[in-house]
Design an enzyme around this catalytic site. Sequence first.
Site, PDB file in Angstrom:
ATOM      1  N   TYR A 135       0.849  -1.199   0.000  1.00 18.57           N
ATOM      2  CA  TYR A 135       0.000   0.000   0.000  1.00 18.57           C
ATOM      3  C   TYR A 135       0.884   1.249   0.000  1.00 18.57           C
ATOM      4  CZ  TYR A 135      -4.043   2.895   1.439  1.00 18.57           C
ATOM      5  OH  TYR A 135      -5.041   3.841   1.516  1.00 18.57           O
ATOM      6  N   SER A 136       1.650   1.396  -1.069  1.00 22.17           N
ATOM      7  CA  SER A 136       2.512   2.564  -1.251  1.00 22.17           C
ATOM      8  C   SER A 136       2.864   2.650  -2.728  1.00 22.17           C
ATOM      9  CB  SER A 136       3.777   2.465  -0.393  1.00 22.17           C
ATOM     10  OG  SER A 136       4.496   1.283  -0.684  1.00 22.17           O
ATOM     11  N   GLU A 200      -4.400  -6.175  12.073  1.00 22.08           N
ATOM     12  CA  GLU A 200      -4.735  -6.916  10.857  1.00 22.08           C
ATOM     13  C   GLU A 200      -3.477  -7.232  10.064  1.00 22.08           C
ATOM     14  OE1 GLU A 200      -7.735  -7.739   9.350  1.00 22.08           O
ATOM     15  OE2 GLU A 200      -9.248  -6.775  10.616  1.00 22.08           O
ATOM     16  N   CYS A 362      -6.152  11.821  -5.026  1.00 15.33           N
ATOM     17  CA  CYS A 362      -4.707  11.707  -4.796  1.00 15.33           C
ATOM     18  C   CYS A 362      -3.960  11.522  -6.107  1.00 15.33           C
ATOM     19  CB  CYS A 362      -4.415  10.549  -3.855  1.00 15.33           C
ATOM     20  SG  CYS A 362      -4.862  10.880  -2.137  1.00 15.33           S
TER      21      CYS A 362
END
Length: 397
Positions: A135-136, A200, A362
Amino acid sequence: MFKKEALNMALQLWKKGGFTVRFWDGTEKDYGSTPPKFKVIFNKEPSFSPSDLKEDLDVLIGSAYVDGIVDFEGSLDDIVATAFEKDPVELPYHLGALRQKLLKEEEKREKANIHAHYDLGNELFDTFLDPTRTYSCAYFKHSSDTLYEAQMNKIDLSLRKLFLQPGEKLLDIGCGWGELIIYAAKKYGVHAYGITLSEEQYKAAKERIHKEGLDGKVDVILENYLDLDSDDYQFDKIVSIGMFEHVGKKYLPLYFNKVSHLLKPGGLFLLHSILNMDPQEKETNNWMTKYIFPGGYVPGIRETVSLFPLFDLRMIGFESLRRHYAKTLHAWAEAFNVHKDSLPAKYDEKFKRLWDIYLRGCESGFRTGVLDVGQFILSKGINNDLPMTMESIYSEK
Protein backbone atom coordinates in the site's frame (compact mmCIF):
# COMPACT_ATOMS: atom_id res chain seq x y z
CA MET A 1 54.14 28.97 33.70
CA PHE A 2 51.23 31.37 33.45
CA LYS A 3 50.81 30.64 29.76
CA LYS A 4 50.74 26.87 30.29
CA GLU A 5 48.16 27.13 33.08
CA ALA A 6 46.03 29.56 31.07
CA LEU A 7 46.20 27.35 27.98
CA ASN A 8 45.35 24.28 30.07
CA MET A 9 42.24 26.02 31.41
CA ALA A 10 41.18 26.97 27.88
CA LEU A 11 41.73 23.42 26.59
CA GLN A 12 39.63 21.97 29.42
CA LEU A 13 36.62 23.84 28.05
CA TRP A 14 36.73 21.61 24.93
CA LYS A 15 33.98 19.01 25.48
CA LYS A 16 33.95 17.32 22.08
CA GLY A 17 36.37 14.93 20.31
CA GLY A 18 39.50 13.95 22.25
CA PHE A 19 43.16 14.77 21.51
CA THR A 20 46.49 14.90 23.31
CA VAL A 21 48.62 18.02 23.77
CA ARG A 22 52.39 17.87 24.19
CA PHE A 23 53.47 21.14 25.75
CA TRP A 24 56.77 22.90 25.04
CA ASP A 25 58.21 21.54 28.29
CA GLY A 26 57.64 17.92 27.15
CA THR A 27 54.64 17.14 29.38
CA GLU A 28 51.48 15.68 27.83
CA LYS A 29 47.78 15.82 28.72
CA ASP A 30 44.55 14.54 27.14
CA TYR A 31 41.55 16.76 26.46
CA GLY A 32 38.01 16.27 25.12
CA SER A 33 35.18 13.86 25.87
CA THR A 34 36.47 10.80 23.97
CA PRO A 35 39.78 8.89 23.77
CA PRO A 36 42.39 10.99 21.90
CA LYS A 37 42.74 10.42 18.16
CA PHE A 38 45.65 12.78 17.41
CA LYS A 39 48.31 14.88 19.08
CA VAL A 40 48.91 18.63 19.12
CA ILE A 41 52.62 19.34 19.61
CA PHE A 42 53.81 22.77 20.80
CA ASN A 43 57.30 23.22 19.35
CA LYS A 44 57.90 26.24 21.56
CA GLU A 45 56.20 28.43 24.07
CA PRO A 46 53.47 30.47 22.34
CA SER A 47 53.48 34.25 22.43
CA PHE A 48 49.74 34.73 22.84
CA SER A 49 48.17 37.12 25.33
CA PRO A 50 45.35 36.26 27.77
CA SER A 51 42.86 37.94 25.39
CA ASP A 52 43.84 35.47 22.65
CA LEU A 53 42.32 32.69 24.76
CA LYS A 54 38.90 34.18 24.07
CA GLU A 55 39.24 32.95 20.48
CA ASP A 56 37.67 29.64 19.49
CA LEU A 57 40.08 26.81 20.26
CA ASP A 58 40.30 25.67 16.63
CA VAL A 59 41.18 29.24 15.57
CA LEU A 60 43.80 29.55 18.31
CA ILE A 61 45.58 26.28 17.49
CA GLY A 62 45.13 26.67 13.73
CA SER A 63 46.80 30.08 13.86
CA ALA A 64 49.62 28.64 15.98
CA TYR A 65 50.20 25.98 13.29
CA VAL A 66 50.44 28.63 10.56
CA ASP A 67 53.02 30.48 12.71
CA GLY A 68 55.08 27.30 13.15
CA ILE A 69 54.45 27.11 16.89
CA VAL A 70 52.34 23.93 16.62
CA ASP A 71 52.54 20.69 14.65
CA PHE A 72 50.16 17.76 14.50
CA GLU A 73 50.70 14.03 14.78
CA GLY A 74 47.96 11.71 13.49
CA SER A 75 45.33 11.53 10.77
CA LEU A 76 44.36 14.80 9.15
CA ASP A 77 40.84 13.39 8.76
CA ASP A 78 40.58 13.01 12.54
CA ILE A 79 41.91 16.52 13.08
CA VAL A 80 39.45 18.11 10.63
CA ALA A 81 36.49 16.09 11.92
CA THR A 82 37.27 17.12 15.50
CA ALA A 83 37.78 20.78 14.61
CA PHE A 84 34.40 20.95 12.86
CA GLU A 85 32.47 18.74 15.25
CA LYS A 86 29.15 20.32 16.18
CA ASP A 87 27.77 20.72 19.64
CA PRO A 88 24.94 18.25 20.33
CA VAL A 89 21.53 19.68 19.50
CA GLU A 90 19.10 19.73 22.38
CA LEU A 91 15.47 19.88 21.37
CA PRO A 92 12.77 20.10 24.03
CA TYR A 93 11.43 16.72 22.86
CA HIS A 94 14.59 14.87 23.75
CA LEU A 95 14.98 15.15 27.48
CA GLY A 96 13.05 15.01 30.71
CA ALA A 97 9.39 14.87 31.58
CA LEU A 98 8.23 16.82 28.50
CA ARG A 99 9.74 14.24 26.16
CA GLN A 100 8.10 11.39 28.09
CA LYS A 101 4.75 13.18 28.00
CA LEU A 102 4.98 13.70 24.27
CA LEU A 103 6.14 10.14 23.76
CA LYS A 104 3.13 8.64 25.50
CA GLU A 105 0.82 11.09 23.79
CA GLU A 106 2.23 10.16 20.40
CA GLU A 107 2.01 6.41 21.03
CA LYS A 108 -1.67 6.63 21.98
CA ARG A 109 -2.49 9.01 19.11
CA GLU A 110 -0.67 7.00 16.48
CA LYS A 111 -2.19 3.66 17.49
CA ALA A 112 -5.71 5.12 17.24
CA ASN A 113 -4.98 6.73 13.88
CA ILE A 114 -3.42 3.61 12.38
CA HIS A 115 -6.37 1.53 13.56
CA ALA A 116 -8.81 4.01 11.98
CA HIS A 117 -7.33 3.50 8.50
CA TYR A 118 -5.37 0.25 8.26
CA ASP A 119 -7.72 -1.92 10.32
CA LEU A 120 -10.74 -1.20 8.14
CA GLY A 121 -10.49 -4.81 6.99
CA ASN A 122 -8.22 -6.72 4.64
CA GLU A 123 -11.17 -7.34 2.33
CA LEU A 124 -11.26 -3.62 1.55
CA PHE A 125 -7.59 -3.42 0.61
CA ASP A 126 -7.84 -6.63 -1.39
CA THR A 127 -10.25 -4.91 -3.78
CA PHE A 128 -7.52 -2.65 -5.19
CA LEU A 129 -4.07 -3.72 -3.98
CA ASP A 130 -1.92 -6.24 -5.83
CA PRO A 131 -1.34 -9.74 -4.37
CA THR A 132 1.55 -8.46 -2.20
CA ARG A 133 -0.84 -6.02 -0.47
CA THR A 134 1.74 -3.26 -0.89
CA TYR A 135 0.00 0.00 0.00
CA SER A 136 2.51 2.56 -1.25
CA CYS A 137 3.87 3.99 -4.49
CA ALA A 138 4.89 1.39 -7.09
CA TYR A 139 7.77 1.74 -9.57
CA PHE A 140 6.97 1.28 -13.25
CA LYS A 141 10.17 0.36 -15.06
CA HIS A 142 8.19 -0.35 -18.20
CA SER A 143 4.87 1.07 -19.37
CA SER A 144 3.52 -2.47 -19.66
CA ASP A 145 4.29 -3.43 -16.04
CA THR A 146 1.37 -4.82 -14.09
CA LEU A 147 0.71 -3.35 -10.65
CA TYR A 148 2.21 -6.47 -9.08
CA GLU A 149 5.37 -6.17 -11.19
CA ALA A 150 5.65 -2.46 -10.40
CA GLN A 151 5.31 -3.07 -6.66
CA MET A 152 8.00 -5.73 -6.75
CA ASN A 153 10.14 -3.28 -8.76
CA LYS A 154 9.70 -0.72 -5.95
CA ILE A 155 10.63 -3.19 -3.24
CA ASP A 156 13.67 -4.32 -5.20
CA LEU A 157 14.74 -0.73 -5.92
CA SER A 158 14.35 0.28 -2.28
CA LEU A 159 16.48 -2.62 -1.05
CA ARG A 160 19.14 -2.01 -3.70
CA LYS A 161 19.53 1.51 -2.34
CA LEU A 162 20.45 0.02 1.04
CA PHE A 163 23.32 -2.11 -0.35
CA LEU A 164 22.25 -5.05 1.83
CA GLN A 165 24.76 -7.74 2.80
CA PRO A 166 24.07 -11.28 4.10
CA GLY A 167 23.73 -11.46 7.85
CA GLU A 168 22.84 -7.80 8.34
CA LYS A 169 19.89 -6.73 10.44
CA LEU A 170 17.20 -4.77 8.61
CA LEU A 171 14.27 -2.92 10.20
CA ASP A 172 11.15 -1.91 8.27
CA ILE A 173 9.26 0.80 10.19
CA GLY A 174 5.63 0.45 9.17
CA CYS A 175 6.05 -2.93 7.48
CA GLY A 176 2.48 -3.30 6.22
CA TRP A 177 1.65 -6.89 5.31
CA GLY A 178 5.33 -7.87 5.28
CA GLU A 179 6.24 -8.27 1.60
CA LEU A 180 9.44 -6.20 1.83
CA ILE A 181 10.92 -7.99 4.84
CA ILE A 182 10.09 -11.40 3.35
CA TYR A 183 11.68 -10.45 0.03
CA ALA A 184 14.76 -8.99 1.79
CA ALA A 185 15.36 -12.16 3.79
CA LYS A 186 14.95 -14.43 0.77
CA LYS A 187 17.03 -12.43 -1.71
CA TYR A 188 19.73 -10.89 0.49
CA GLY A 189 20.01 -13.28 3.43
CA VAL A 190 19.41 -10.58 6.02
CA HIS A 191 17.60 -10.96 9.33
CA ALA A 192 14.59 -8.74 8.66
CA TYR A 193 12.39 -7.15 11.29
CA GLY A 194 9.10 -5.40 10.62
CA ILE A 195 7.15 -3.25 13.04
CA THR A 196 3.51 -2.24 12.76
CA LEU A 197 0.65 -0.96 14.90
CA SER A 198 -2.01 -2.62 12.74
CA GLU A 199 -3.30 -5.86 14.21
CA GLU A 200 -4.74 -6.92 10.86
CA GLN A 201 -1.38 -6.45 9.14
CA TYR A 202 0.51 -8.12 11.98
CA LYS A 203 -1.61 -11.29 11.89
CA ALA A 204 -1.44 -11.57 8.10
CA ALA A 205 2.33 -11.01 8.05
CA LYS A 206 2.96 -13.62 10.77
CA GLU A 207 0.93 -16.19 8.85
CA ARG A 208 2.79 -15.44 5.63
CA ILE A 209 6.22 -15.68 7.31
CA HIS A 210 5.35 -19.08 8.77
CA LYS A 211 3.96 -20.30 5.45
CA GLU A 212 7.19 -19.24 3.69
CA GLY A 213 9.28 -21.16 6.24
CA LEU A 214 11.04 -17.97 7.40
CA ASP A 215 10.48 -18.24 11.15
CA GLY A 216 13.67 -17.08 12.87
CA LYS A 217 14.79 -15.16 9.78
CA VAL A 218 11.91 -12.68 9.61
CA ASP A 219 10.20 -11.20 12.64
CA VAL A 220 7.19 -8.90 12.95
CA ILE A 221 6.66 -6.78 16.04
CA LEU A 222 3.24 -5.41 17.02
CA GLU A 223 4.47 -2.28 18.74
CA ASN A 224 5.11 1.43 18.36
CA TYR A 225 8.51 2.02 16.80
CA LEU A 226 9.21 4.56 19.57
CA ASP A 227 9.17 1.72 22.09
CA LEU A 228 12.05 -0.15 20.44
CA ASP A 229 14.95 0.01 22.88
CA SER A 230 18.22 0.90 21.17
CA ASP A 231 20.05 -1.09 23.87
CA ASP A 232 18.25 -4.23 22.68
CA TYR A 233 17.97 -3.44 18.97
CA GLN A 234 20.67 -2.10 16.66
CA PHE A 235 20.27 -2.29 12.89
CA ASP A 236 22.65 -2.13 9.95
CA LYS A 237 19.92 -0.79 7.69
CA ILE A 238 16.48 0.75 8.23
CA VAL A 239 13.71 1.34 5.70
CA SER A 240 10.46 3.24 6.16
CA ILE A 241 8.00 3.40 3.26
CA GLY A 242 4.74 5.33 3.49
CA MET A 243 4.83 5.64 7.27
CA PHE A 244 6.45 9.06 7.79
CA GLU A 245 3.23 10.79 6.74
CA HIS A 246 1.52 9.41 9.86
CA VAL A 247 4.02 10.80 12.36
CA GLY A 248 2.57 14.31 12.78
CA LYS A 249 4.33 17.66 12.56
CA LYS A 250 5.45 18.14 16.15
CA TYR A 251 6.63 14.54 16.42
CA LEU A 252 8.98 14.57 13.42
CA PRO A 253 12.06 15.14 15.64
CA LEU A 254 11.07 12.15 17.77
CA TYR A 255 10.94 10.00 14.63
CA PHE A 256 14.42 10.95 13.42
CA ASN A 257 15.83 10.75 16.93
CA LYS A 258 14.61 7.16 17.24
CA VAL A 259 15.90 6.18 13.78
CA SER A 260 19.31 7.66 14.57
CA HIS A 261 19.55 5.75 17.87
CA LEU A 262 18.49 2.44 16.31
CA LEU A 263 20.92 2.71 13.39
CA LYS A 264 24.54 1.62 13.71
CA PRO A 265 27.26 4.18 12.85
CA GLY A 266 27.67 4.21 9.07
CA GLY A 267 24.35 2.38 8.64
CA LEU A 268 21.90 3.33 5.90
CA PHE A 269 18.33 4.56 6.16
CA LEU A 270 15.86 4.70 3.25
CA LEU A 271 13.04 7.17 3.88
CA HIS A 272 10.16 6.97 1.39
CA SER A 273 7.51 9.64 1.98
CA ILE A 274 4.86 11.77 0.35
CA LEU A 275 6.03 15.40 0.34
CA ASN A 276 4.07 18.62 0.46
CA MET A 277 5.23 20.88 -2.38
CA ASP A 278 3.34 23.98 -1.21
CA PRO A 279 6.06 26.66 -0.83
CA GLN A 280 4.36 27.81 2.39
CA GLU A 281 4.20 24.21 3.65
CA LYS A 282 0.62 24.53 4.87
CA GLU A 283 -1.02 21.84 6.96
CA THR A 284 -2.41 18.69 5.33
CA ASN A 285 -5.78 19.01 3.61
CA ASN A 286 -8.54 19.05 6.25
CA TRP A 287 -10.81 16.76 4.24
CA MET A 288 -8.09 14.12 4.10
CA THR A 289 -7.40 14.22 7.84
CA LYS A 290 -11.11 14.13 8.67
CA TYR A 291 -12.15 11.24 6.43
CA ILE A 292 -9.09 9.21 5.40
CA PHE A 293 -5.95 9.69 7.50
CA PRO A 294 -6.79 11.10 10.96
CA GLY A 295 -3.68 12.65 12.44
CA GLY A 296 -1.84 12.51 9.14
CA TYR A 297 0.61 15.21 8.15
CA VAL A 298 2.40 15.48 4.81
CA PRO A 299 5.74 17.16 5.58
CA GLY A 300 7.29 19.78 3.34
CA ILE A 301 10.49 18.88 1.54
CA ARG A 302 12.43 21.75 3.13
CA GLU A 303 11.04 20.86 6.54
CA THR A 304 12.14 17.24 6.13
CA VAL A 305 15.64 17.88 4.82
CA SER A 306 16.33 20.52 7.48
CA LEU A 307 15.92 17.90 10.22
CA PHE A 308 18.49 15.43 8.88
CA PRO A 309 21.67 17.13 10.21
CA LEU A 310 20.20 17.49 13.70
CA PHE A 311 20.34 13.71 14.07
CA ASP A 312 23.60 13.05 12.18
CA LEU A 313 21.75 11.74 9.12
CA ARG A 314 23.73 12.51 5.95
CA MET A 315 21.91 12.58 2.61
CA ILE A 316 23.47 10.37 -0.06
CA GLY A 317 20.72 10.44 -2.67
CA PHE A 318 17.16 11.48 -3.51
CA GLU A 319 14.72 10.33 -6.17
CA SER A 320 11.26 11.64 -6.98
CA LEU A 321 8.62 9.00 -7.75
CA ARG A 322 5.79 11.49 -8.33
CA ARG A 323 4.65 10.17 -11.71
CA HIS A 324 4.93 6.60 -10.47
CA TYR A 325 2.51 7.36 -7.64
CA ALA A 326 0.02 8.97 -10.01
CA LYS A 327 0.08 5.80 -12.08
CA THR A 328 -0.18 3.60 -8.97
CA LEU A 329 -3.22 5.47 -7.74
CA HIS A 330 -4.83 5.27 -11.16
CA ALA A 331 -4.45 1.48 -11.04
CA TRP A 332 -5.87 1.38 -7.51
CA ALA A 333 -8.87 3.54 -8.42
CA GLU A 334 -9.65 1.42 -11.48
CA ALA A 335 -9.43 -1.82 -9.48
CA PHE A 336 -11.49 -0.42 -6.60
CA ASN A 337 -14.32 0.59 -8.91
CA VAL A 338 -14.33 -2.83 -10.57
CA HIS A 339 -14.50 -4.76 -7.29
CA LYS A 340 -16.23 -2.40 -4.82
CA ASP A 341 -19.66 -3.95 -5.28
CA SER A 342 -18.32 -7.27 -3.97
CA LEU A 343 -17.52 -5.73 -0.59
CA PRO A 344 -19.59 -6.74 2.46
CA ALA A 345 -22.62 -4.63 3.35
CA LYS A 346 -20.75 -2.74 6.09
CA TYR A 347 -18.99 -0.81 3.33
CA ASP A 348 -22.01 1.22 2.28
CA GLU A 349 -22.45 3.50 -0.74
CA LYS A 350 -21.23 6.55 1.14
CA PHE A 351 -18.02 4.71 2.09
CA LYS A 352 -17.46 3.62 -1.52
CA ARG A 353 -17.91 7.15 -2.84
CA LEU A 354 -15.51 8.41 -0.15
CA TRP A 355 -12.78 6.00 -1.17
CA ASP A 356 -13.36 6.58 -4.86
CA ILE A 357 -12.77 10.33 -4.55
CA TYR A 358 -9.84 9.73 -2.17
CA LEU A 359 -8.01 7.51 -4.66
CA ARG A 360 -8.79 9.57 -7.74
CA GLY A 361 -8.13 12.87 -5.94
CA CYS A 362 -4.71 11.71 -4.80
CA GLU A 363 -3.91 10.60 -8.33
CA SER A 364 -4.63 14.15 -9.51
CA GLY A 365 -2.56 15.59 -6.68
CA PHE A 366 0.54 13.74 -7.83
CA ARG A 367 -0.07 14.21 -11.53
CA THR A 368 -0.43 17.99 -11.15
CA GLY A 369 2.53 18.30 -8.77
CA VAL A 370 0.59 19.47 -5.72
CA LEU A 371 2.19 16.46 -4.03
CA ASP A 372 5.44 14.63 -4.60
CA VAL A 373 6.81 11.40 -3.22
CA GLY A 374 10.49 10.85 -2.73
CA GLN A 375 13.05 8.35 -1.57
CA PHE A 376 15.96 9.68 0.50
CA ILE A 377 19.08 7.58 1.07
CA LEU A 378 20.72 8.62 4.33
CA SER A 379 23.68 7.40 6.35
CA LYS A 380 24.17 7.57 10.11
CA GLY A 381 27.23 9.78 10.20
CA ILE A 382 29.84 9.54 7.49
CA ASN A 383 30.06 6.39 5.35
CA ASN A 384 33.01 6.35 2.94
CA ASP A 385 32.67 2.65 2.08
CA LEU A 386 29.76 2.92 -0.35
CA PRO A 387 30.21 2.77 -4.14
CA MET A 388 31.28 6.10 -5.62
CA THR A 389 28.23 6.15 -7.92
CA MET A 390 24.62 4.94 -7.76
CA GLU A 391 24.98 3.11 -11.08
CA SER A 392 24.66 -0.37 -9.58
CA ILE A 393 21.25 0.47 -8.13
CA TYR A 394 19.68 0.83 -11.57
CA SER A 395 21.69 -1.72 -13.56
CA GLU A 396 19.81 -4.79 -14.69
CA LYS A 397 20.96 -8.09 -13.18
